[in-house]
Every structure is written in C-alpha cells, then in structure tokens.
Design an enzyme around this catalytic site. Structure first.
Site, PDB file in Angstrom:
ATOM      1  CE  LYS A   1      -4.233   2.984   2.395  1.00 17.50           C
ATOM      2  NZ  LYS A   1      -3.870   3.856   1.277  1.00 17.50           N
TER       3      LYS A   1
ATOM      4  CD  GLN B   1      -0.663   5.190   0.032  1.00 17.32           C
ATOM      5  OE1 GLN B   1      -1.297   4.166   0.240  1.00 17.32           O
ATOM      6  NE2 GLN B   1      -1.061   6.373   0.462  1.00 17.32           N
TER       7      GLN B   1
ATOM      8  CG  ASP C   1      -7.600   4.109  -3.559  1.00 17.54           C
ATOM      9  OD1 ASP C   1      -8.059   4.054  -2.409  1.00 17.54           O
ATOM     10  OD2 ASP C   1      -6.392   4.258  -3.816  1.00 17.54           O
TER      11      ASP C   1
END
Ligand code: NAP
Length: 284
Positions: free
Chosen positions: A49, A93, A116
């Site tokens: 990422k 994460q 997200d």
C-alpha cells in the site's frame, strides 16, 4: 478458455489517472496506515500500500505498534490522526491482535477519513445507495468487471462469504440499483447445498479464505468468476499463493476469471488510493 480479468493492468491504469489528477489538485492527499503486531501477510499488504501511494503521488506514513500494544493507545493514535489535516485517509490494517476490539477501532476512525469504508456510517450510506467511501475490495471488483464490459444488471450474483470487509459490502454493491443491479444470493458456512447454489450464478464471487475450495463443479458454463481469496499453501516443498478457486479447472468453463495473484488484490489497493483522493478532494 476464460478471459483473464487482469487486475494488475487495470490497477496500473488507475494509478496513472490518480497521479495525473493529483498533479492538478493543488494539495497532496495523505494516507495514514496503522499496523499493529508482526503478522507477516499484513506487513506485506502494508508495504504494498505504501509503495502504491508513492507511485501515484499520495503521501503515506505507516505507524507501527507492537503486538502487545493496548487498545487505549491505538484509540489515542487514531484520535490524533482524525485531527491531523495532513491525512485525508486512515487505514488500520486488519486483523488486529485478539486482545483489541476491532469494532471499537473501526468506530473510532472519523467517517470522513474512513477510506476503507468499514465505519458503520459509511456502510449505512452505501446501503442507502448514497455512498461516500465504498469498501476497496468490492469496489475494485465492480471496476474490473466494468473495464471488461461485463454486464451485471439482471444477472444472478452469488457471493460466497459474508465478512464485513468483503462479502457483505460486495452483496450490497451488486444488488444496488445504481451499481450492480444484480439479483444477489449470499452463502456462508451454514449454507446447505452451496455447490448447487453457486452453480446457478452468472457471476460467482468467492471470498471465504479456503484454498481452491471452488472447483469446476461449483461453476456454470460461461459464468464470470471473481476470486477474492488469498491463501498461502505448501506444494512440492514450495510456498505459493492460491485463491479460493481452483483456477486450472474453473478457467476452462468460466467465460471470465480473475487470477490470484494479479486479480482482485491490486484492484483493492488501487481503490484505496482512489478513496484517499476522493477524501482529499472533499476537503478542498
Ligand atoms: P473472513 O472474515 O474469514 O470470512 C470468511 C467468510 O467465508 C465467512 O462469512 C464464513 O462464513 C465463510 N466461509 C468460511 N468457510 C466456508 C465454507 N467452507 N463454506 C462456505 N462459507 C465459508 O474472510 P474475509 O476477510 O472476507 O476474506 C476472505 C478471503 O479473501 C481470504 O482469503 C482473504 O485473505 C481474502 N481477501 C482478499 C482481499 C484482496 O484484496 N484480494 C481482500 C480481503 C480479503 P461464516 O460467516 O458462517 O463464518
């Protein structure tokens, strides 16, 4: 033989577009990534990422916490990131170590920086058909099908898996009138006759995390098969990544299929970049 839905190629195209948009934006979009613990797969995802951000002109910073970090400490960091104007997106994460309540952490991220798309506010907006941030994996799947002119309206989409990060948002997206406009069936571990149900799918989305679970017997001739799974297996003394779909046999009967790696994975990261850009734009 099925058409290969090349997520790597499309992700590259998306990154290029994002880079060019950013060059005319006047501000640098910023993404904060929080990684707790030592999970090796998570570390790889976070590194990828970060790299993708760099390639597309997004500023990113990774905040690393040890495995035994307390939930309170993580929540305090998120609060600081919520207030920090340098960051337009915040990503924690997953999965988190077991002693940390994932729901509390997701709830703590400002919905305005929730790139997200997991915050209940954003899931609610998506469900109501007025999305702000669409979860990256399902959004990437829709983009990949669109790129290949695969019609979803009126089709039967079967989603295997009902996680909050893939299965459920994928089902919402595919059923949304303005997006997939499909008829959707969700299967999970308590589903009876999963093979028979899967075989009725025009579009089969496998997101269960079981290596090569979906064999040719699950797939109708000519179906579109989207493999979300990322599973590490040992084969002939070698470690390799496979999806939830048995690619060799399913690719012979499907009309289109995503490979693993190189299918949904790169698209997930590309959509994270896009959501960060959307967030930065909404702050102008
Ligand atoms: P998850 O949270 O573990 O959820 C798995 C889902 O699959 C659950 O709903 C579970 O049912 C269902 N399931 C498990 N075994 C099943 C079986 N034998 N038959 C039917 N349903 C079954 O997983 P996830 O986070 O959604 O991830 C799924 C896979 O996608 C993993 O391999 C993950 O690594 C991968 N992934 C890939 C990307 C990407 O970018 N490509 C992104 C995210 C995840 P219950 O609800 O009944 O337990």
């Amino acid at each position: 033989m099925a058409i290969i839905l090349d997520g790597k190629a499309l992700a590259k195209k998306v990154r290029k577009r994002i880079k060019s948009e950013i060059s005319e934006l006047g501000i640098i979009p910023g993404l904060a990534v929080v990684l707790v613990g030592e999970d090796s797969a998570s570390a790889v995802y976070v590194r990828n990422k970060g790299r993708a951000c760099k390639r597309s002109g997004i500023f990113s910073e990774t905040i690393r916490l040890p495995e035994n970090a307390e939930e309170k400490e993580l929540l305090q960091i998120i609060e600081k990131l919520n207030q920090n104007p340098k960051f337009h997106g915040i990503l924690v994460q997953l999965p988190l170590p077991k002693h940390i309540d994932e729901t509390a952490v997701i709830d703590a991220i400002s919905p305005k920086k929730d790139v997200d798309g997991f915050h209940p506010h954003n899931i609610g907006l998506l469900q109501q058909g007025r999305p702000q941030f669409i979860p990256c994996t399902p959004k990437g799947i829709v983009e990949l099908l669109k790129e290949h002119n695969i019609e979803t309206a009126g089709k039967h989409a079967v989603v295997l898996g009902r996680s909050q990060i893939v299965g459920i948002p994928a089902a919402i997206l595919f059923s949304a009138k303005s997006i997939g406009n499909s008829t959707v069936t969700i299967c999970h571990s308590a589903t009876k006759n999963i093979r028979e149900i899967a075989k009725t799918a025009d579009i089969l989305i496998a997101a269960i995390g079981r290596a090569e679970f979906v064999t040719a017997e699950f797939v109708k001739n000519g179906a579109v098969v989207v493999d979300v799974g990322i599973n590490r297996i040992e084969k002939n003394d070698e470690s390799k990544l496979v999806g939830d779909v048995k690619f060799e046999e399913v690719s012979k009967i499907a009309s289109a299929i995503t490979p693993v790696p190189g299918g949904v994975g790169p698209m997930t990261i590309a959509m994270l970049l896009e959501n960060t850009l959307i967030s930065a734009k909404s702050n102008l």
